[in-house]
Every structure is written in structure tokens, then in C-alpha cells.
Design a protein around this motif. Structure first.
Motif, mmCIF file in Angstrom:
data_model
loop_
_atom_site.group_PDB
_atom_site.id
_atom_site.type_symbol
_atom_site.label_atom_id
_atom_site.label_comp_id
_atom_site.label_asym_id
_atom_site.label_seq_id
_atom_site.Cartn_x
_atom_site.Cartn_y
_atom_site.Cartn_z
ATOM 1 N N PRO A 295 0.820 -1.210 0.000
ATOM 2 C CA PRO A 295 0.000 0.000 0.000
ATOM 3 C C PRO A 295 0.856 1.263 0.000
ATOM 4 O O PRO A 295 1.969 1.290 0.519
ATOM 5 C CB PRO A 295 -0.792 -0.112 1.307
ATOM 6 C CG PRO A 295 0.061 -0.968 2.190
ATOM 7 C CD PRO A 295 0.710 -1.961 1.263
ATOM 8 N N LEU A 296 0.348 2.298 -0.637
ATOM 9 C CA LEU A 296 0.901 3.650 -0.594
ATOM 10 C C LEU A 296 2.177 3.830 -1.406
ATOM 11 O O LEU A 296 2.743 4.929 -1.413
ATOM 12 C CB LEU A 296 1.156 4.086 0.863
ATOM 13 C CG LEU A 296 -0.062 4.066 1.774
ATOM 14 C CD1 LEU A 296 0.349 4.279 3.226
ATOM 15 C CD2 LEU A 296 -1.069 5.120 1.352
ATOM 16 N N GLY A 402 1.937 -10.182 10.505
ATOM 17 C CA GLY A 402 1.313 -9.010 9.921
ATOM 18 C C GLY A 402 2.237 -8.262 8.980
ATOM 19 O O GLY A 402 3.394 -8.633 8.770
ATOM 20 N N TYR A 403 1.715 -7.176 8.430
ATOM 21 C CA TYR A 403 2.447 -6.384 7.441
ATOM 22 C C TYR A 403 3.787 -5.896 7.997
ATOM 23 O O TYR A 403 3.865 -5.495 9.153
ATOM 24 C CB TYR A 403 1.595 -5.174 7.029
ATOM 25 C CG TYR A 403 2.220 -4.335 5.950
ATOM 26 C CD1 TYR A 403 2.213 -4.766 4.633
ATOM 27 C CD2 TYR A 403 2.845 -3.127 6.252
ATOM 28 C CE1 TYR A 403 2.801 -4.014 3.636
ATOM 29 C CE2 TYR A 403 3.438 -2.364 5.255
ATOM 30 C CZ TYR A 403 3.413 -2.811 3.956
ATOM 31 O OH TYR A 403 4.005 -2.066 2.975
ATOM 32 N N ILE A 416 2.143 2.148 10.111
ATOM 33 C CA ILE A 416 3.349 1.348 9.892
ATOM 34 C C ILE A 416 4.255 2.032 8.883
ATOM 35 O O ILE A 416 5.476 2.172 9.096
ATOM 36 C CB ILE A 416 2.983 -0.071 9.402
ATOM 37 C CG1 ILE A 416 2.220 -0.833 10.488
ATOM 38 C CG2 ILE A 416 4.250 -0.836 8.998
ATOM 39 C CD1 ILE A 416 1.609 -2.136 10.005
ATOM 40 N N THR A 417 3.690 2.482 7.769
ATOM 41 C CA THR A 417 4.484 3.094 6.705
ATOM 42 C C THR A 417 5.140 4.388 7.176
ATOM 43 O O THR A 417 6.313 4.655 6.885
ATOM 44 C CB THR A 417 3.601 3.361 5.476
ATOM 45 O OG1 THR A 417 3.067 2.115 5.005
ATOM 46 C CG2 THR A 417 4.392 4.010 4.360
ATOM 47 N N ASP A 443 6.315 7.595 17.539
ATOM 48 C CA ASP A 443 5.097 6.897 17.109
ATOM 49 C C ASP A 443 4.223 7.819 16.268
ATOM 50 O O ASP A 443 3.220 8.374 16.723
ATOM 51 C CB ASP A 443 4.322 6.388 18.324
ATOM 52 C CG ASP A 443 5.013 5.226 19.002
ATOM 53 O OD1 ASP A 443 5.728 4.485 18.307
ATOM 54 O OD2 ASP A 443 4.859 5.064 20.226
ATOM 55 N N LEU A 444 4.610 7.970 15.011
ATOM 56 C CA LEU A 444 3.821 8.783 14.088
ATOM 57 C C LEU A 444 2.491 8.099 13.799
ATOM 58 O O LEU A 444 2.409 6.877 13.691
ATOM 59 C CB LEU A 444 4.584 8.999 12.786
ATOM 60 C CG LEU A 444 5.820 9.903 12.872
ATOM 61 C CD1 LEU A 444 6.562 9.908 11.551
ATOM 62 C CD2 LEU A 444 5.427 11.312 13.261
ATOM 63 N N THR A 445 1.444 8.882 13.630
ATOM 64 C CA THR A 445 0.123 8.336 13.337
ATOM 65 C C THR A 445 -0.695 9.343 12.548
ATOM 66 O O THR A 445 -0.553 10.553 12.737
ATOM 67 C CB THR A 445 -0.628 7.961 14.628
ATOM 68 O OG1 THR A 445 -1.924 7.459 14.289
ATOM 69 C CG2 THR A 445 -0.781 9.159 15.553
ATOM 70 N N ASP A 446 -1.559 8.833 11.673
ATOM 71 C CA ASP A 446 -2.493 9.721 10.974
ATOM 72 C C ASP A 446 -3.764 9.919 11.787
ATOM 73 O O ASP A 446 -4.648 10.674 11.401
ATOM 74 C CB ASP A 446 -2.817 9.180 9.584
ATOM 75 C CG ASP A 446 -3.676 7.930 9.629
ATOM 76 O OD1 ASP A 446 -3.603 7.179 10.623
ATOM 77 O OD2 ASP A 446 -4.419 7.689 8.651
#
Length: 475
Positions: A295-296, A402-403, A416-417, A443-446
Motif C-alpha cells: 500500500p501507498l 502481519g504487514y 506502519i508506513t 510513534d507517528l500516526t495519521d
């Protein structure tokens, strides 16, 4: 009955069938104008439904951003093209097998007597559609499935059949509303087909409209990463999922793991593609127009000038896009937008090469890698993590099932990305050291949260589609 709908088009299908020659949501300029062929997501994982651990499931989603109230025509597939799930057992970046889906329209031309004349109706249905009774369904779609086996670059194509010997399969009508299709979940469940795979066993297939399983803060992501709270696991903000109200069309295939691996190597690579046909002087040729594995990648890794080229390319030829992986722009952009977040300093980015092009050592690196290629790789020997126990961060969260070891519906691939792009693997001592990634442990997050509990425990794993009409039938 469903068989009536199939029988009505048998002669048309046989007459029109010809041999073929030959992600992401709106991620490239060209495919943005071809929504029926636009791949929005690809999932590839060991089946975690009880009793199905010896199988793998592949979910290829197309026709993104479907509004639940998108009548009167709703969302067909492309009838002048085909959809492929490609499997690379040899590490060449070329398909060893391809599972191909072709779709065909059905039109019953239902009429109503009006003033002494029979007049064609303007809608998909003239009355309720129910399990075992589709006589009120005016239009629909059927499809065929074929298996392409490659030898020296030449494909041999075999039509697949169900356990009753039928080679035509029916797709459920989209979710029009509860009056048109009462108990849609039960209705759609009857369109899961058992498919015989010659020399391998029996698999399962479902094709139909589903709730979009991708979870992403889409608007803020592409507004220069304009997250309100970009850091912190405490931000469980599901309301920021901009796809929460959207549907897609899912092509879901489950096959025995033994069908997609070779002796001595449990790792298999996969990706999905779609192709559009063009007919000139009675001859039809097909051009690949969409491609998706991890993805992405096309949205956030491939440069704008090469997005269309990437969609039309073969993974074996991915060396041409290598600089986008070894010297990625997203970490530099994040640092420019958030100066306290420092991009990794070690180049080339061999950690990203492993994630996207070669597989991670000890997890998804195949034994027979010949060409570095952007594929989703799955290690079928890694034990399944049961539903309810899966870590949404996959491998970087300590869950090797998992991914990027394949991808399950509940893997939060955006978070994750983001974290891997900023050097999480360096910080874990892989392909570099913590000093190479000053923000690798941030811990980056959207802010758009997902996990396995948001999905089904059984095939086809993605939830039934949403509807804008929930009213009971009114006379």
C-alpha cells in the motif's frame, strides 16, 4: 433464481469471450479517470478463519470511493478488460501463475405494462431481490475465472469451474437499500463459490461490493501531512477515517497454501493488476493500467512523473524506480513540515529496499530472489496470529504474521508506513543503527485507528457494504 440470470447470458458470454493479449485510491493521473479499473487495496495473508490455516487469502479491491447512495446505476466492473492477481513463486518479479477475472453484463430488459404498451424500466430492479430469487433484478454481472500458468514467458490459460462444473459465476447486486435487498449480508453470503483448482484442490471466491476496508485520514495526509496530533498511540480517532462512509468492489480468493509456494521456499510474492482492451480493425489488445502490491507505494514513493509508468510496468523491471526507494522524498518532506522530526541519515535506504523490493531477512526474503521487485511478500511458514490477538502494527509491533509479511485487513498500514519511512527498522537495529534514525522511535500516526476487530472473523473478511437507505419496506 440465480441460475436464471446465468442461463440468460450463456450464449452471449460464449460468443463474446476472446483470448487476451497482452492501491491505491486515484494514485496516478491516468487511472484517476478509470475508476472501474483502479486498484484501491491488496491484502494477502494466511487465512485466520477457524479450520482454514492451510489456506491463503487474497483480497483485491477496485472501484474506490463508492458512495453508498450511488444510484441509479451503482458500480459495475469494466467489461472491456480484465483483473489479475499475480503470484511469483520464483523470485523473478514475473508471474508464475495469474488468476484472471473477466466480467460480463446481464440485461433482462424487464418491462411494465403502461397504457397498453410494455415499457422498459429505468432501474436496476423492479422489486425486492432475495436469497434464491432474483427475478426482479433487471441488470447484473457474471464473471469467469481462469488460471494462467507461465512457461518460458508463454501463458497457458485454463478456465476454472465450481464443484458443480459451472464456469460462470454470479456477482451479487450492489447494496441498493434494505427495501430492494432485505438482509443484504445473508443475501451476499450466497455468492461465495467453491472453485476447483486443477492439480491443487478447492478454493473459494467471492466478488461483490463491500465496505471499504482501508482506514486513512485521507484529507489531512495529502494536505501536506496536516495531522492535528501526529504523535502518540493515545489518539484513537476513528472519526478521522475519511473512507468510513465508502464502499469498494472486492475480488476475494482463497486457495491452499501449497498452490502458491514451491518446495524449500515458503515465501511467495504477489500483486494485482488490471488491463483495458482497445479494439482496432476487429483486433483487441490489452494495456495494463493499474498495479498494486504494497500500500501507498505509488501515492507516496513513486515520483509524480513516473506514476503512470509504474502502473503499466512489471515488477521485474523495477530497477528503473530504484532511486525513489533508496532516496525517498517523504521523510524529507516530513522533516520540512515538522522540523523536530528528523529524517534518517543513512543512504541508500536499504531498510526500505528490504520492505518493498527484496523482502526482510528472516521474515519475507525469498530463497530464490532473482530480481528486486515491488511485490507483497508472504511467508506461509510463520504461524497465524489469531483474530483478537493481532497487533495492528504487524512486524514492527512484534507480530510477524502481519504487514509487511503479507497484509491482513486489521494491519494499520498508514501508521506502519509512516514509522518505517522515518527509520523504525534502523532503530530496531536492522539495516542500520538507532543513530541513523533520530526520529525512528517516534510513534507517528495519521489518527485513523484500525485493528482486526473492525473486520469479519471469516471469509471474505471485509464487511458487507454500507447503504444510504435503511428504512423498512413502506407500502
Amino acid at each position: 433464481m440465480k441460475q436464471l440470470l446465468l442461463a440468460a447470458t450463456a450464449l452471449t458470454l460464449l460468443a463474446s469471450q476472446t483470448a487476451a493479449t497482452a492501491s491505491s485510491h486515484r494514485e496516478a493521473p491516468m487511472i484517476a479517470g478509470m475508476p472501474r479499473l483502479d486498484a484501491s487495496d491488496f491484502f494477502f495473508f494466511r487465512s485466520y478463519e477457524s479450520g482454514r490455516s492451510s489456506y491463503v487469502t487474497m483480497i483485491a479491491d477496485y472501484v474506490p470511493l463508492q458512495d453508498p447512495g450511488g444510484g441509479p446505476n451503482f458500480y459495475d466492473m469494466e467489461h472491456n478488460g480484465f483483473y489479475d492477481v499475480n503470484l511469483d513463486l520464483d523470485g523473478t518479479g514475473r508471474p508464475t501463475y495469474t488468476v484472471r477475472f473477466r466480467f460480463y453484463p446481464v440485461n433482462r430488459n424487464i418491462t411494465l405494462p403502461v397504457g397498453g404498451k410494455n415499457v422498459a424500466i429505468a432501474l436496476i430492479n423492479s422489486g425486492p431481490i432475495a436469497v434464491g430469487d432474483d427475478t426482479a433484478q433487471n441488470v447484473g454481472e457474471i464473471y469467469t475465472i481462469s488460471l494462467l500458468t507461465y512457461s518460458n514467458g508463454v501463458a497457458a490459460e485454463t478456465m476454472l469451474k465450481d464443484t458443480n462444473g459451472q464456469s460462470m459465476f454470479q456477482k451479487p447486486v450492489d447494496r441498493i437499500g434494505d427495501k430492494s435487498v432485505p438482509n443484504y449480508a445473508a443475501y451476499a453470503a450466497t455468492f461465495t463459490h467453491d472453485v476447483v483448482i486443477p492439480g491443487c484442490g478447492t478454493g473459494r471466491v467471492f466478488v461483490g461490493q463491500r465496505k471499504d476496508p482501508f482506514v486513512v485520514n485521507l484529507g489531512e495526509t495529502f494536505d501536506l501531512v496536516n495531522y492535528v496530533h501526529p504523535i502518540g498511540e493515545q489518539y484513537n480517532a476513528s472519526a478521522q477515517d475519511d473512507l468510513a462512509g465508502k464502499n469498494v468492489t472486492s475480488i476475494v480468493t482463497e486457495v491452499p497454501s501449497s498452490c502458491v509456494t514451491r518446495p524449500g521456499d515458503p515465501v511467495v510474492g504477489a500483486w494485482t493488476t488490471s488491463s483495458l482492451g482497445t479494439t482496432v480493425n476487429g483486433k483487441t489488445t490489452y494495456q495494463q493500467v493499474s498495479r498494486l502490491a504494497n500500500p501507498l507505494v505509488n501515492e507516496l514513493v513513486i515520483g509524480l512523473k513516473d506514476k503512470n509508468r509504474f502502473n503499466m510496468s512489471l515488477p521485474a523491471n523495477d530497477a528503473q524506480f530504484g532511486t525513489y526507494v533508496t532516496n525517498p522524498t517523504v521523510p524529507a518532506l516530513i522533516q520540512a513540515l515538522y522540523p523536530t522530526l528528523k529524517a534518517p541519515t543513512k543512504f541508500p535506504r536499504n531498510d526500505l529496499v528490504a520492505v518493498f523490493l527484496t523482502g526482510i531477512a528472516g521474515v519475507t526474503a525469498p530463497a530464490h530472489l532473482i530480481n528486486a521487485a515491488e511485490e507483497m511478500r508472504l511467508n506461509t511458514s510463520i504461524p497465524i496470529t489469531p483474530y483478537g490477538s493481532q497487533n495492528r502494527l504487524g512486524v514492527i509491533g512484534g507480530d510477524k504474521a502481519g504487514y509487511p509479511n503479507g497484509r491482513r485487513p486489521g494491519d494499520d498500514v498508514v501508521d506502519i508506513t509512516l514509522r518505517v519511512a522515518m527509520g523504525r527498522l534502523y532503530s530496531l537495529g536492522l539495516y542500520g543503527t538507532p543513530a541513523d534514525a533520530p526520529s525512528g522511535l517516534v510513534d507517528l500516526t495519521d489518527g485513523a485507528y484500525t485493528d482486526d476487530t473492525h473486520y469479519l472473523t471469516t471469509f471474505p473478511y471485509v464487511k458487507p457494504p454500507l447503504s444510504d437507505s435503511h428504512q423498512p419496506a413502506h407500502e
